[in-house]
Scaffold this motif. Structure first.
Motif, PDB file in Angstrom:
ATOM      1  N   GLU A 137       0.915  -1.251   0.000  1.00  0.00           N
ATOM      2  CA  GLU A 137       0.018   0.057  -0.054  1.00  0.00           C
ATOM      3  C   GLU A 137       0.870   1.225  -0.137  1.00  0.00           C
ATOM      4  O   GLU A 137       1.588   1.409   0.933  1.00  0.00           O
ATOM      5  CB  GLU A 137      -1.018   0.008   1.236  1.00  0.00           C
ATOM      6  N   THR A 138       0.595   2.194  -1.088  1.00  0.00           N
ATOM      7  CA  THR A 138       1.317   3.611  -0.990  1.00  0.00           C
ATOM      8  C   THR A 138       2.779   3.615  -0.958  1.00  0.00           C
ATOM      9  O   THR A 138       3.461   4.381  -0.667  1.00  0.00           O
ATOM     10  CB  THR A 138       0.611   4.278  -0.021  1.00  0.00           C
ATOM     11  N   SER A 141      -4.705   4.965  -6.962  1.00  0.00           N
ATOM     12  CA  SER A 141      -5.549   4.737  -6.015  1.00  0.00           C
ATOM     13  C   SER A 141      -5.870   3.243  -5.674  1.00  0.00           C
ATOM     14  O   SER A 141      -5.818   2.478  -6.706  1.00  0.00           O
ATOM     15  CB  SER A 141      -6.835   5.756  -6.112  1.00  0.00           C
ATOM     16  N   THR A 142      -6.097   2.900  -4.698  1.00  0.00           N
ATOM     17  CA  THR A 142      -6.332   1.467  -4.282  1.00  0.00           C
ATOM     18  C   THR A 142      -7.667   1.102  -5.129  1.00  0.00           C
ATOM     19  O   THR A 142      -7.689   0.033  -5.476  1.00  0.00           O
ATOM     20  CB  THR A 142      -6.688   1.240  -2.744  1.00  0.00           C
ATOM     21  N   ASP A 157       0.393  -1.022  -4.648  1.00  0.00           N
ATOM     22  CA  ASP A 157      -0.829  -0.521  -5.468  1.00  0.00           C
ATOM     23  C   ASP A 157      -0.574   0.687  -6.262  1.00  0.00           C
ATOM     24  O   ASP A 157      -1.078   0.761  -7.243  1.00  0.00           O
ATOM     25  CB  ASP A 157      -2.136  -0.816  -4.642  1.00  0.00           C
ATOM     26  N   HIS A 158       0.169   1.642  -5.691  1.00  0.00           N
ATOM     27  CA  HIS A 158       0.360   2.992  -6.483  1.00  0.00           C
ATOM     28  C   HIS A 158       1.518   3.687  -5.336  1.00  0.00           C
ATOM     29  O   HIS A 158       1.808   3.089  -4.244  1.00  0.00           O
ATOM     30  CB  HIS A 158      -1.014   3.776  -6.186  1.00  0.00           C
TER      31      HIS A 158
HETATM   32 ZN   LIG Z   1      -3.760   2.359  -2.047  1.00  0.00          ZN
END
Ligand SMILES: [Zn+2]
Length: 558
Positions: free
Chosen positions: A258-259, A295-296, A469-470
């Motif tokens: 995540e991120t 974005s997720t 994810d991004h």
């Molecule tokens: Zn995300």
């Protein structure tokens, strides 16, 4: 009530301030006042962004600014004039004023564009996520741009009018607003047309119309999706020949980060070693990996879909089953384990569980758990493993803005860190320090996962594929967090780390050729590769499989 007229009886001669504030208006006047208030008070970021696009012009293009103010005001007069009556005008204006104050805060604090995908993120936000966005800055903006105008609104006394007169007056108002809008558009047509052609994204700064439009788009898309069941894909999926030859269970762990952005990933050559443990392990690092979205909500469904970004179709992706359903159809035992905001439909109908304080005691604070919770019980699972299995671990990773909450205190190696949920109160270095500490913790979780799998390698063939994810903006170009529309997103938000590891026995039929895989890892990769690489590595056969997108193609026996 501050403006209650009943008080007049108690103090008939004195002019109380509260009575002084009480005034009579028509609902049309309120609609015009609200349109002007929003245009002048909460649309500064829009005007500034629009002016910045006017490269080459000396100073402020005042004609254009005036035109934009009039357009924004008349647009909102049209919207609220159409949807509000004398009875509903106050609640409608109050609600839109609160929405505007929130919108202005997030646009100013994080450089957010409130487009449909950002609104989808916001609507999917859970309590834990939302509570981390609360700050004194938000409270101040709500007080200034919502509480104050709403207090004034509550003092307005609506004049009663015969309905015919009210209707006629409203029709005239709408006609005047439309004429003003059209006239202004014609007056500044050239620069406005250029603005909308070359910088379409700035329209998502027009507040509160941006929120109304984006919420409407999301609800309409969901209504279309809800009307149809999720389309099955890969109905022909079946186990490949290697399944009959394998003597050990085969477990693949997909870790969805995540991120985490590529620029701060130690293995990619970042100036700081943020991945010290992975650097000691025989992992394969894909240094040039592009995410499907920023974005997720976009990336997660996309990376588990066969079409990916190259043939991106949001409605088709959301309306169809995912890679996990295809794998399950072929006989792979699939399990989703979540430490974030759910699987976004990717695991619908498949076994799924959440990390909670009950399943990960000692690792949770309130509603949030550290990512090591994802690994609890893994060894027991490996001891029981049979056949072919896929375990998906959905991390909390570097979820912002509270990066400092994403790791236990022992991982606070880069200091001083930003300890404020409102990033505007920290220096960029403090923000980066907290962010990098969270990357260090992701490195620790991944290395611990690999260690656990390696310890069972004698009895279970296993592999790990980690991809974020991004990315994330940490103040570059004035942007924070993520979610900028893909077409204009900066590299900080689109480039992500991707890492693979596999045990000596893992691979369909025979182990993967490491030097061949290293050559492939040096070339660009993207989320589009995930679907086809997992099918290839697990030897699941289906017509959906596209060999050129399989990162292991040519590095294993066919
Ligand atoms: Zn995300």
């Amino acid at each position: 009530m501050p403006c209650s007229p009943q008080r007049r009886a108690a103090a008939p001669r004195s002019i109380l301030p509260t009575q002084f504030l009480r005034f009579s208006v028509t609902s049309d006047q309120l609609v015009v006042a609200a349109g002007l208030f929003w245009a002048l008070a909460v649309n500064r970021p829009f005007f500034i962004a629009a002016v910045r696009t006017q490269s080459g012009s000396d100073g402020w293009p005042w004609d254009l600014v005036l035109a934009l103010v009039v357009l924004v005001a008349s647009l909102h007069v049209l919207i609220t004039g159409l949807v509000s009556t004398r009875r509903s005008v106050k609640p409608v204006l109050a609600l839109l004023t609160v929405i505007s104050a929130f919108a202005l805060h997030f646009i100013q604090a994080y450089g957010t564009l409130l487009d449909p995908s950002m609104l989808r993120n916001a609507l999917a936000t859970d309590v834990a996520e939302a509570s981390e966005l609360l700050s004194w800055g938000l409270a101040l903006d709500l007080a200034l741009y919502a509480a104050l105008p709403i207090a004034l609104l509550s003092c307005a006394r609506l004049e009663p009018r015969p309905w015919r007169r009210a209707l006629l007056s409203r029709a005239l108002l709408l006609a005047a607003a439309l004429a003003t809008f059209a006239g202004t558009l014609m007056w500044q047509f050239q620069p406005l047309a250029a603005l909308m052609r070359n910088h379409k994204e700035v329209r998502y700064l027009v507040t509160p119309a941006n929120v109304l439009w984006s919420v409407g788009s999301v609800l309409a898309a969901d209504a279309r999706g809800a009307a149809q069941p999720r389309q099955p894909i890969g109905l022909d999926a079946k186990p490949g020949p290697s399944w009959g030859q394998q003597s050990k269970p085969r477990v693949m762990v997909l870790v969805i980060g995540e991120t985490v952005r590529a620029a701060n990933w130690g293995l990619n050559g970042y100036a700081r070693q943020t991945t010290p443990r992975l650097a000691q392990l025989p992992v394969l690092n894909f240094a040039d990996t592009t995410a499907c979205g920023t974005s997720t909500e976009v990336s997660l469904p996309c990376m588990f879909a066969p079409v990916g970004r190259r043939k991106y179709d949001e409605a088709a992706i959301r309306g169809s089953e995912s890679l996990l359903h295809v794998l399950a159809r072929a006989g792979v035992a699939v399990q989703w384990r979540d430490n974030q905001s759910g699987c976004k439909g990717v695991c619908d109908g498949l076994p799924a569980e959440n990390v909670t304080s009950a399943s990960a005691p000692g690792l949770c604070q309130g509603e949030r758990c550290w990512d090591e919770g994802l690994l609890r019980g893994l060894d027991e699972r490996l001891q029981r493993a049979q056949g072919v299995q896929v375990l998906v671990l959905h991390m909390l990773g570097n979820h912002g803005p509270a990066y400092f909450r994403r790791y236990p205190p022992t991982f606070e190696r880069f200091t001083p860190v930003c300890r404020n949920d409102d990033l505007g109160h920290c220096t960029q270095q403090e923000i980066v320090n907290a962010y990098d500490n969270a990357v260090l913790y992701t490195d620790h979780v991944l290395a611990t996962l690999i260690g656990t799998l390696q310890a069972r390698a004698a009895t279970v063939d296993s592999a790990v594929l980690f991809v974020s994810d991004h990315g994330e903006s940490l103040g570059e170009k004035g942007l924070f967090l993520h979610g900028v529309p893909n077409a204009i997103a900066p590299r900080e938000q689109t480039q992500v780390p991707m890492v693979m590891w596999w045990s000596a026995g893992f691979g369909p039929g025979a182990a993967l050729d490491r030097s061949c895989m290293q050559r492939r890892a040096a070339a660009p990769a993207s989320h589009d590769n995930l679907f086809h690489t997992v099918l290839g590595l697990l030897d699941v056969q289906t017509a959906l499989y596209e060999a050129p997108l399989d990162l292991s193609r040519g590095c294993r026996p066919d």
